[in-house]
Write a protein that holds these residues in place. Sequence first.
Motif, short mmCIF file in Angstrom:
data_model
loop_
_atom_site.label_atom_id
_atom_site.label_comp_id
_atom_site.label_asym_id
_atom_site.label_seq_id
_atom_site.Cartn_x
_atom_site.Cartn_y
_atom_site.Cartn_z
N ARG A 173 0.83 -1.20 0.00
CA ARG A 173 0.00 0.00 0.00
C ARG A 173 0.87 1.26 0.00
NH1 ARG A 173 -1.28 3.52 3.55
NH2 ARG A 173 -0.19 2.36 5.17
N LEU A 174 2.01 1.20 0.72
CA LEU A 174 2.85 2.38 0.84
C LEU A 174 3.55 2.73 -0.47
CD1 LEU A 174 4.11 4.50 2.75
CD2 LEU A 174 5.90 2.85 3.27
N VAL A 175 4.05 1.76 -1.21
CA VAL A 175 4.84 2.03 -2.42
C VAL A 175 3.97 2.26 -3.64
CG1 VAL A 175 6.78 0.72 -1.57
CG2 VAL A 175 5.07 -0.42 -2.97
N SER A 176 2.67 2.20 -3.49
CA SER A 176 1.77 2.42 -4.65
C SER A 176 1.51 3.90 -4.88
CB SER A 176 0.46 1.67 -4.42
OG SER A 176 0.70 0.28 -4.31
N GLN A 177 1.98 4.82 -4.02
CA GLN A 177 1.70 6.26 -4.12
C GLN A 177 2.87 6.97 -4.79
OE1 GLN A 177 0.98 7.47 -0.11
NE2 GLN A 177 -0.74 6.06 0.20
N ASP A 178 2.58 7.98 -5.70
CA ASP A 178 3.60 8.74 -6.40
C ASP A 178 3.46 10.23 -6.09
OD1 ASP A 178 3.81 6.78 -9.48
OD2 ASP A 178 4.79 6.58 -7.54
N ASN A 179 3.61 10.69 -4.92
CA ASN A 179 3.54 12.09 -4.52
C ASN A 179 4.96 12.63 -4.37
OD1 ASN A 179 4.02 10.38 -2.46
ND2 ASN A 179 2.67 11.38 -0.97
N PHE A 180 5.65 12.94 -5.53
CA PHE A 180 7.07 13.31 -5.51
C PHE A 180 7.28 14.81 -5.31
CE2 PHE A 180 7.56 9.16 -6.28
CZ PHE A 180 7.45 8.68 -7.57
N GLY A 181 6.38 15.72 -5.83
CA GLY A 181 6.60 17.16 -5.79
C GLY A 181 7.21 17.66 -7.09
N TYR A 182 7.35 19.02 -7.23
CA TYR A 182 7.84 19.64 -8.46
C TYR A 182 9.09 20.48 -8.23
CZ TYR A 182 3.27 18.13 -10.05
OH TYR A 182 2.19 17.37 -10.35
N GLU A 183 9.67 20.44 -7.05
CA GLU A 183 10.89 21.17 -6.75
C GLU A 183 11.96 20.18 -6.29
OE1 GLU A 183 9.41 24.76 -7.94
OE2 GLU A 183 11.44 24.31 -7.30
#
Length: 2003
Positions: free
Chosen positions: A451-461
């Motif tokens: 469940r943890l590694v399925s998210q892609d919230n990396f950011g733009y900076e």
Amino acid sequence: MAQVPGEVDNMEGLPAPNNNNPATRWESPDRGWEREQPAASTAAASLFECSRIKALADEREAVQKKTFTKWVNSHLARVGCHIGDLYVDLRDGFVLTRLLEVLSGEQLPRPTRGRMRIHSLENVDKALQFLKEQRVHLENVGSHDIVDGNHRLTLGLVWTIILRFQIQVIKIETEDNRETRSAKDALLLWCQMKTAGYPEVNIQNFTTSWRDGLAFNALIHRHRPDLVDFSKLTKSNANYNLQRAFRTAEQHLGLARLLDPEDVNMEAPDEKSIITYVVSFYHYFSKMKALAVEGKRIGKVLDQVLEVGKIIERYEELAAELLAWIHRTVGLISNQKFANSLSGVQQQLQAFTAYCTLEKPVKFQEKGNLEVLLFSIQSKLRACNRRLFVPREGCGIWDIDKAWGELEKAEHEREAALRAELIRQEKLELLAQRFDHKVAMRESWLNENQRLVSQDNFGYELPAVEAAMKKHEAIEADIAAYEERVQGVAELAQALAAEGYYDIRRVAAQRDSVLRQWALLTGLVGARRTRLEQNLALQKVFQEMVYMVDWMEEMQAQLLSRECGQHLVEADDLLQKHGLLEGDIAAQSERVEALNAAALRFSQLQGYQPCDPQVICNRVNHVHGCLAELQEQAARRRAELEASRSLWALLQELEEAESWARDKERLLEAAGGGGAAGSAGAAGTAGGAHDLSSTARLLAQHKILQGELGGRRALLQQALRCGEALVAAGGAVGPGAETVHLVGLAERAASARRRWQRLEEAAARRERRLQEARALHQFGADLDGLLDWLRDAYRLAAAGDFGHDEASSRRLARQHRALTGEVEAHRGPVSGLRRQLATLGGASGAGPLVVALQVRVVEAEQLFAEVTEVAALRRQWLRDALAVYRMFGEVHACELWIGEKEQWLLSMRVPDSLDDVEVVQHRFESLDQEMNSLMGRVLDVNHTVQELVEGGHPSSDEVRSCQDHLNSRWNRIVELVEQRKEEMSAVLLVENHVLEVAEVRTQVREKRRAVESAPRAGGALQWRLSGLEAALQALEPRQAALLEEAALLAERFPAQAARLHQGAEELGAEWGALASAAQACGEAVAAAGRLQRFLHDLDAFLDWLVRAQEAAGGSEGPLPNSLEEADALLARHAALKEEVDQREEDYARIVAASEALLAADGAELGPGLALDEWLPHLELGWHKLLGLWEARREALVQAHIYQLFLRDLRQALVVLRNQEMALSGAELPGTVESVEEALKQHRDFLTTMELSQQKMQVAVQAAEGLLRQGNIYGEQAQEAVTRLLEKNQENQLRAQQWMQKLHDQLELQHFLRDCHELDGWIHEKMLMARDGTREDSHKLHKRWLRHQAFMAELAQNKEWLEKIEREGQQLMQEKPELAASVRKKLGEIRQCWAELESTTQAKARQLFEASKADQLVQSFAELDKKLLHMESQLQDVDPGGDLATVNSQLKKLQSMESQVEEWYREVGELQAQTAALPLEPASKELVGERQNAVGERLVRLLEPLQERRRLLLASKELHQVAHDLDDELAWVQERLPLAMQTERGNGLQAVQQHIKKNQGLRREIQAHGPRLEEVLERAGALASLRSPEAEAVRRGLEQLQSAWAGLREAAERRQQALDAAFQVEQYYFDVAEVEAWLGEQELLMMSEDKGKDEQSTLQLLKKHLQLEQGVENYEESIAQLSRQCRALLEMGHPDSEQISRRQSQVDRLYVALKELGEERRVALEQQYWLYQLSRQVSELEHWIAEKEVVAGSPELGQDFEHVSVLQEKFSEFASETGTAGRERLAAVNQMVDELIECGHTAAATMAEWKDGLNEAWAELLELMGTRAQLLAASRELHKFFSDARELQGQIEEKRRRLPRLTTPPEPRPSASSMQRTLRAFEHDLQLLVSQVRQLQEGAAQLRTVYAGEHAEAIASREQEVLQGWKELLSACEDARLHVSSTADALRFHSQVRDLLSWMDGIASQIGAADKPRCPSSLLGLPASPWWPPPATPSPLTAPFSME
């Protein structure tokens, strides 16, 4: 005098006397007899005490003598000897030898016969030597002491023997501490132990504790209570107690009565006597105890014999029971079947444990009891000397141990199996629990992480993306660490499957679920990391682009500047800055290109896009445009700056070259002294080269200058060429309005060329002058050094210090030897100085320096000669001083000792008592030794003094006075010692004399009183007179000696004369009174007593002589007939000899008395016979007695030896008779057993005979000894021995013959036993053969058959008979004497056998004839019945319903056919018998009918048998094929499920097992194919038949064919499926191994350990390189795995997707591992370089610190030479340090720069190290420069002081020469010579003028440099020199004036003499009346030419007037 030891512990004999007694050292030579006085007398203070002590000693001696005498007699009684007087009877040594033989039990050397003293000494020596061999230590006891009857020593010897053989063996061990005591303590302890508990008995010693007698009675009562009633004894009645104890011991115990009551009941009983008596009690009771202990052993044997039988029965019963239990238990526990559950196995193990802990120990104890029981049986049998018990078969201990071992083996196997099964079950349970727990934990964790590694919230900076990356790395690290745990789940599942866990399916399902979730999680993590890395990389690129644009804008602003510089420095600075900017731009351009390329790659990605591609392209174009614009501006700026720099550089170079040349030319001109001065005189002062160091410095500077010239020349030429090029180009160069013109550039170049040429010419001249000056100054420096050394050597050699003591003189002598060696070493260089100077002077000319050097060379040669001469003198002086000091040391030591001893002797007081005198004498004894040693030292001193005086030593008087003083003191001490010795000797002699006089006077007084008080009766008076005479004989010599000694002592010591005379007078008075009393007594009994005594003695002696001659008897006397009689006769004869020896003194006394009587009054012995006639007869009788005794002794000895031989002979004869009786009474036994027993007994008998041969040998040797000794019985002995040997040989022969007979009898009995057995068998068979019982006809055949069997048995046993015959024949051949009995027996057996055979044959014929016809008829009838029965069987035709029935029918048919064949043969035999027998007609007809009927029936029977066989075979074939079809079909159907199963296994191992099973199935199918084809072929043949039975075969055939085909196809399909599964599983297995290996390597690569030091880092780097090599080598494995993956994908495997993922994962892991390895290698290399750099930096810093210590040394030299050495060494140090330091520093700096350029992580640290190191190096260089300056300044200062000292020395030397100028040694000096000398001296002074001036200049310069103390010292030294110089000048002026006046005076005297002589001449002429020849003298014309001219001024006035 020997002393009897006072302690029992002294087991080594008598102590040695004190031979070092001081009382015997200083006594006079005539007092040697005083040494025999007892030591105890010296301790007496008065005469009464001495007498009392002597009385007590005599009393103790008497008790000891009595006790020891009784003790000796008690032991001599064993050999029939007896002594009366201990002192007298031990003198001859016979009794002593016998006593030692009795005590030791050994044979001592035979005593020497003879009565002379030498014989006695020899015998006693033998006894004493034996004691020494027995380790008995005898001190001061010799044979002469015992032979002389010395009482004390005799008692001491006996006491020593008692100690050795009676007391020393006593050893008692106490119970408490196990301490072993010996001798007296042991005996005392034994007495205390035995008397413990008795009232009033307390034994503490061996003296007073025994006085009351209770102790003796207690000892007896303790061991024999029946002898003593201890309760009735009282302590007060001591005599009764002692008397009772002694009497009881003598009567009942057999102990000799050694003591009497009065010997014990006294004030001080004798300890040794009591010990001797108590020891006899100890030995008696010890022996009694031993006998009592041995008596108890006999009863035990009988009891043991009775008990052994019962114990054996008990043992066998217990052994049988134990063995039965063991076998039963082994069968039970050998079962290895266990329950298949944990609880079941635990229950079985509990049961086994209960057996081991409850049942088995009881049986083990029984087994141990059995062993103990058997051991007790054997021990008891062995103790009873009986044969050991052997248990019956199967009941032995070994059988029980073997069975017990099998039991323990079975127990061990069962226990091991149980425990292994229990461990396995427990392990399975634990593994299952762990598996379930881990599966639950892994599933929950996997779900959460998915469940943890399925998210892609990396950011733009960039910060946001970096934070996301760190978070993802943490997740990956957590997941990677968790992989091992997931693999642990799989391993647990595999372990459970391998161990056969019952719920393995559930375990496998859970494992697969976990692995699937893990694979999904790893895939998600990898995809997310890829996306995150792309975002992070792109953001970093964007950030770098922003940085680059900002930087390029800043660079453009700098490049727009138009500044080009106004001079070269400014232009260079601007150009350098621009170069840095260009470098930055170039570096950044590469970076920009890399950034653009990296950014563009992101725009070309497929799939996931981290950013819009258009945005990326726009940013790339913008950055590229900015970079191009910046590069164009940088190029324009560089061109402008380079043009400006070139022009300014050329101008500056020309200006610098011209300026430098001008400066150097000026310096060369200043140094060269101006102009072209090239003379030799200028060489010494040119350029300041006034000494060697300055010349060397100038040469070094000149070489540096030449180097600079060379370097500058190339630069100047290059600059000139550039200038010419610029001039040719023309124009101006410069930016904007600034323009530089090139107008004066050519003129400046020409000026520079001219200046340079002049500089080179001046440098060449300067170098030539410096080379010449250096050679001369070097020679001068060497010469100065040599002169300084010679002066130092002269100072040392001429030193007046020769040492203040011996050590310092030795040290100075060693130093002088070293100096002499150095002087000799310099001889060669000194002799070569002139040659060297001539060489140098020829090259430089004869300048002042050369002249000065020549003077110094001469001075050096003169100084060297003086040093050599002075050194030789000093060497001799040092030798003399050393000898003197050595002598003074010896004298001082001797005088110290003499003073000490002299003080002691002067203060010593002569003692009055003897004890004090002995103490002082001891000190004088040690003083003598010291004086002897000192005398040698005094003689050495005198010898040394003599040598010194003879050698003419300067201190001879002092040495001789010291010698005289020492000799005088030595003589005084010797005289003083002698004086004290005489005083001590006087006191000692006087005191000893007084004491002895008192003792003798007391003895004389006692004897006189005894004579006066004696009764006047004749007998008593005569007895008393005889004792008095003996005493007077002993005392008279002593009395006379004492009187003589008193006179001598009175004469020697007048002070003691009154005392001595008084003692002598008193002694003389007593002696006179005694002599008067003795004379009166003697006169009373003289007449009658003399004659009466003589007659009585003569009568007794004659009676004894007659009896002795009769007893001796000579060789004619009776000889002994037995050994006992011989021993008795020898003993009596020895006693007779002792008696004769004792009577020898009587004989001599009688002869002497008779001679005295004859001389006195001629008395006669009897009427008619005169005494003088009778004496020859007496002498003849005496000698006859001696001859008879010797003859009788020889005869008795020979008879004794012969009786000994006869005893041995009788013993041997008894043995032989016994052997003979045993051999003669033996009879041959009649059985085999008896013969074997007889053989055994005879072998024992032979062994006994061999042992008895020793006795024979003893007898033979005895006989040979008799013959050798010439014994009278030798021939008889030889005859007896011959008979003995003959009889022995006869017995030996008979024994051998009897042995042979027994062997023959044994063989014969064996043969007879065999014959008897055969004979019995023959008789038994004979009875059977003769059995004639008539039987019925139907039994005849049976009898015939039995008889045939009997005949067959008889034929077989014929070999038995033949064997017996062969044995008999062999026995007859080997033993002819047995032939008759053997032949007889064989004949009887043959006869019996022949009878048996004949009887058997006859009976056979009878039985055959009687039963043949009936037998034939009966045989035919029986055959007919059998054939009829078979026909009935063949009529019932049953083909059988199955194969088994058909086979049974076939077997029956086969048996029928065989019976028919047998019957057919029997019919043929019966027909033959019928034809052969002569039968009666009726019988023949009946037999024929029976025969025809049987033949016909046989013919009819053949056809049914054949038909029956055909039907059965057809039925068998049909049933067999059907059965085979069924079997094959069952076989196929049984294996068809195996071939058709779809299970392939879940792992490689499972697939391999399935493949092995399927391959086995295929091999089985292939092997079974031929068999099945054969069955199908047979079935096809039967199926072709058209019959109902073949239908079933056809159906079976079809079924089998279809099933067989299906089985083969299914096996092939399963093989293919399993091969595919194997490839996949093999791939998975290889992938797992690769992943595991990669994981392991990754852990190693991720290690943070970089090493603690250089060595550990190097080791880690080597290991990492090995790991990297391993990773590289593993690439092949990865490639192989990839090929397997492609192969599986090409096959289209259903798991292709998973295989592809696994392969890609492996590839990524491998690539990541290589990258990680590269990173770790780089980190380790950087760390290694860092450590290496650190080490080098540390070493260099340490090296710099060491050099700083040297460079910072405060030592600036003590003098000029020292500072020169320091400066030279420091120059070398500075050169070496500078070279080495620069190289090492450059290496370190280069390494630091390289590491920083490589981007090392510790670049800042390394930069700090570099800066610190460079600073330290700069500080070192600065310190070295400072040190060099200080040393140079110090050298100048010390050089000033050195020059000042040298100049002052020259001035002083000149001043010392002035007096010699003014007072010349010539008696009549001339004025001209004095003036010449003065002018030469003034010329020398001219040389000092320049030196003084130079010194003043140097002082002025130094004062400007130094201040304070140094300035004051400089000024002071300058003033001293100037003062000396002024004084020298004034003295020189005075000398000049003196010389001038002296010259004037001399000239005046000369003119006066001339004038006088002229006047004399004139006067003579006038007197001669001659006319004057020179009218000028008369006319007043000018003076005569002889008149001296006026004085002229001295040339010294000019130079000194200026001063």
